[in-house]
Write an enzyme that holds these catalytic residues in place. Structure first.
Site: not given
Ligand code: ATP
Ligand code: MG
Length: 137
Positions: A9, A126
């Site tokens: 992230k 995903e």
């Protein structure tokens, strides 16, 4: 053997922690079999995290995920989905076991350094959200 989607992230890419994080995956026996650095739009982040659309933190989460580049990758190994989540540690770094990525690197429950798929069905969805069949060998 199994595959799962991992995201490093923005809080972690900003702090140049990609290598340190990936060393933990590799040390746990996970292999990085696909990888790219991308900058999500807020709409793309919203689509990826749409399961959380009704949550109070959705706007904060999607703004954060679009704030700076991320590294998206596919990890492969025995029980890769669970193994990845074990190495990541609990969502909130305050609850994460010592030695886990979130215990060592996460800044807060929102800016928690990594994402990992939570089940076989979501892993499949995903992975195909970010990678085409041609990119997966
Ligand atoms: P991820 O899906 O990113 O792997 P997770 O499965 O551990 O994390 P989820 O409950 O799916 O946790 O939440 C998705 C993400 O939303 C979290 O990783 C975190 O970035 C953010 N988030 C979760 N709870 C909060 C909260 N209370 N406040 C702010 N952000 C949160
Ligand atoms: Mg989750």
């Amino acid at each position: 053997t199994e595959r799962t989607l991992s995201i490093i992230k923005p809080d972690a890419t900003r702090r140049n922690l990609t290598g340190k994080i990936n060393a933990k995956f590799e040390d746990a026996g996970l292999r990085i079999v696909a990888q790219k650095r991308i900058h999500l739009t807020k709409a793309q982040a919203g689509e990826f995290y749409k399961v959380h659309a009704a949550r109070p933190f959705y706007d904060e989460l999607t703004t954060f995920m679009a704030s700076e580049p991320v590294v998206v990758q596919v990890l492969e190994g025995e029980s890769a989905i669970q193994k990845n989540r074990d190495v990541m540690g609990a969502t909130n770094p305050a609850d994460a076991a010592p030695g886990t990525i979130r215990a060592e690197f996460a800044e807060s429950v929102g800016e928690n350094s990594v994402h990992g798929s939570d089940a076989p069905e979501t892993a499949k969805e995903e992975i195909s959200f970010f990678f085409s069949g041609l990119e997966l060998v």
